[in-house]
Scaffold this motif. Structure first.
Motif, short mmCIF file in Angstrom:
data_model
loop_
_atom_site.label_atom_id
_atom_site.label_comp_id
_atom_site.label_asym_id
_atom_site.label_seq_id
_atom_site.Cartn_x
_atom_site.Cartn_y
_atom_site.Cartn_z
N GLY A 56 0.58 -1.62 -0.40
CA GLY A 56 -0.24 0.00 0.11
C GLY A 56 0.69 1.67 -0.21
O GLY A 56 0.30 2.60 0.23
N GLU A 57 2.03 0.56 0.24
CA GLU A 57 2.45 2.53 0.10
C GLU A 57 3.39 2.89 -1.05
O GLU A 57 4.18 2.65 -1.89
CB GLU A 57 4.48 2.02 0.76
CG GLU A 57 3.99 1.58 2.07
CD GLU A 57 5.16 1.88 3.06
OE1 GLU A 57 6.45 1.28 2.71
OE2 GLU A 57 5.39 1.14 4.42
N GLN A 58 2.14 3.62 -2.15
CA GLN A 58 2.81 3.90 -3.20
C GLN A 58 3.28 4.70 -3.64
O GLN A 58 4.28 5.29 -2.63
CB GLN A 58 1.30 4.41 -3.84
CG GLN A 58 -0.31 3.29 -3.56
CD GLN A 58 0.13 2.06 -4.44
OE1 GLN A 58 0.62 2.79 -5.70
NE2 GLN A 58 -0.43 1.29 -4.09
N GLY A 59 4.30 4.90 -4.98
CA GLY A 59 4.69 6.48 -5.28
C GLY A 59 6.33 5.83 -5.00
O GLY A 59 6.64 4.75 -4.43
N ALA A 60 6.90 6.64 -5.40
CA ALA A 60 8.90 7.22 -5.26
C ALA A 60 9.20 7.40 -3.94
O ALA A 60 8.97 7.69 -3.40
CB ALA A 60 8.96 7.56 -6.26
N TRP A 61 10.26 6.07 -3.83
CA TRP A 61 10.99 6.04 -2.44
C TRP A 61 12.52 6.33 -2.84
O TRP A 61 12.89 5.72 -3.70
CB TRP A 61 10.76 4.65 -1.96
CG TRP A 61 9.53 4.73 -1.66
CD1 TRP A 61 8.08 4.71 -1.62
CD2 TRP A 61 9.37 4.88 -0.10
NE1 TRP A 61 6.95 4.12 -1.07
CE2 TRP A 61 7.56 4.59 0.83
CE3 TRP A 61 9.76 5.50 1.60
CZ2 TRP A 61 6.34 4.82 1.15
CZ3 TRP A 61 9.00 5.80 2.77
CH2 TRP A 61 7.75 5.75 2.81
N ALA A 62 12.90 6.56 -2.16
CA ALA A 62 14.67 6.25 -2.04
C ALA A 62 15.19 6.57 -0.86
O ALA A 62 14.68 7.12 0.38
CB ALA A 62 15.89 8.23 -3.04
N GLY A 63 16.72 6.14 -0.39
CA GLY A 63 17.00 6.51 0.89
C GLY A 63 18.87 6.22 0.65
O GLY A 63 19.63 5.50 -0.18
N VAL A 64 18.63 6.03 2.04
CA VAL A 64 20.64 6.41 2.40
C VAL A 64 19.98 5.51 3.38
O VAL A 64 19.98 5.34 4.01
CB VAL A 64 21.31 7.59 2.63
CG1 VAL A 64 23.13 7.27 3.07
CG2 VAL A 64 21.32 8.00 1.61
N ARG A 65 21.10 4.02 3.13
CA ARG A 65 21.51 3.05 4.24
C ARG A 65 22.73 2.67 5.37
O ARG A 65 23.24 2.94 3.91
CB ARG A 65 20.57 1.66 3.56
CG ARG A 65 20.79 0.31 4.53
CD ARG A 65 20.00 -0.96 3.92
NE ARG A 65 19.19 -0.27 3.81
CZ ARG A 65 18.37 -1.07 2.77
NH1 ARG A 65 18.96 -1.55 1.51
NH2 ARG A 65 16.85 -1.01 2.03
N PHE A 66 22.03 3.99 6.09
CA PHE A 66 23.86 3.34 6.75
C PHE A 66 23.74 2.20 7.09
O PHE A 66 23.71 0.90 7.57
CB PHE A 66 23.07 4.55 7.90
CG PHE A 66 22.73 5.85 7.66
CD1 PHE A 66 23.88 6.54 7.45
CD2 PHE A 66 21.36 6.51 7.57
CE1 PHE A 66 23.21 7.64 6.64
CE2 PHE A 66 21.08 6.99 7.10
CZ PHE A 66 22.19 8.04 7.18
N TYR A 67 25.66 1.66 7.33
CA TYR A 67 25.95 1.00 8.02
C TYR A 67 26.09 0.94 9.34
O TYR A 67 25.85 1.66 10.33
CB TYR A 67 27.24 1.12 8.00
CG TYR A 67 28.93 0.34 8.04
CD1 TYR A 67 28.63 -0.81 7.19
CD2 TYR A 67 28.67 -0.69 9.15
CE1 TYR A 67 29.61 -2.31 7.49
CE2 TYR A 67 29.98 -0.64 9.87
CZ TYR A 67 29.98 -1.82 8.41
OH TYR A 67 31.00 -3.56 9.42
N PRO A 68 25.85 -0.65 9.73
CA PRO A 68 24.79 -0.68 11.38
C PRO A 68 26.24 -0.27 12.27
O PRO A 68 27.03 0.12 12.40
CB PRO A 68 24.87 -2.04 11.65
CG PRO A 68 25.64 -2.99 9.98
CD PRO A 68 26.00 -2.04 8.78
#
Length: 229
Positions: A56-68
């Motif tokens: 249900g989470e429509q539309g474009a997403w972007a992200g930065v996934r940080f090192y643990p």
């Protein structure tokens, strides 16, 4: 469609995702936190202890996934406060500060690049990450026992637990299980038989692997590999 690339911020990944049909996706636990952009808003994804289903989470997403272990210093919030949560950045930072960063990301050539620049700027202002945390991740990712890791780093089990809660969102034993699961999934996706995967990843047996996969992902291993997540 999901795509990712290494970030210029050490150990981080920059990713984009535009669901093709609005169907359910499954984000698996990985010990990481993300700074997210979605429809002009910035959010923070805390460390997960189970799969986050994105239906249900429509539309474009972007992200930065940080090192643990690196995101809490950059974002100014202990990881355990965001465990299994997705929170608007404006709920964590003063409104004016969150709005400035949001405006900068939205003004960038694309949201992913804007997020990466924001992360790099934050890192430049907070100094290098704690090397001890990287040593913890490296040891546990290699399958070292938690007690042995604490002894080898000279910090004691209690101190390691406290540091882990703040940096990773959960204790070192949970982090070790999450990282072990990641090792197993890499092997299984490469076609290694499940029994061999269990042995090589550090499980007692295939049944132990199956229990952990279901607990963390919500699916049996075969279904997960077939496209369930």
């Amino acid at each position: 469609m999901y795509a990712e690339r290494p970030s210029r911020l050490a150990g981080a990944l920059v990713w984009t995702n535009t669901p093709a049909d609005g169907g359910a996706g499954r984000v698996l636990p990985d010990g990481c936190m993300d700074l997210l952009w979605h429809e002009g808003r910035l959010l923070v994804a805390g460390p997960d202890t189970h799969a986050h289903v994105t239906a249900g989470e429509q539309g474009a997403w972007a992200g930065v996934r940080f090192y643990p272990g690196t995101a809490p210093t950059l974002l100014g919030v202990p990881a355990h406060e965001l465990r299994d949560r997705r929170v608007a950045l404006a709920e964590l930072w003063p409104a004016s500060r969150a709005r400035r960063l949001t405006d900068l990301v939205n003004a960038a050539a694309d949201p992913a690049s804007g997020l990466e620049e924001a992360a790099l700027a934050r890192a430049a202002g907070t100094g290098p990450p704690d090397p001890l945390l990287r040593q913890v991740v490296a040891a546990l990712a290699a399958g070292r026992p938690v007690a042995a890791t604490a002894d080898e780093l000279g910090i004691g089990a209690r101190r390691l637990h406290r540091r882990s809660l703040a940096a990773f969102g959960y204790g070192p034993k949970t982090l070790a299980r999450v990282l072990r699961l990641r090792r197993a999934l890499v092997l299984a996706r490469d076609g290694v038989p499940f029994a061999d995967t269990a042995a090589r990843a550090g499980y007692a047996d295939q049944a132990h692997l199956a229990r952990d996969v279901r607990e963390f992902t919500g699916l049996p291993l075969g279904e997960l590999l077939a496209g369930g997540g």
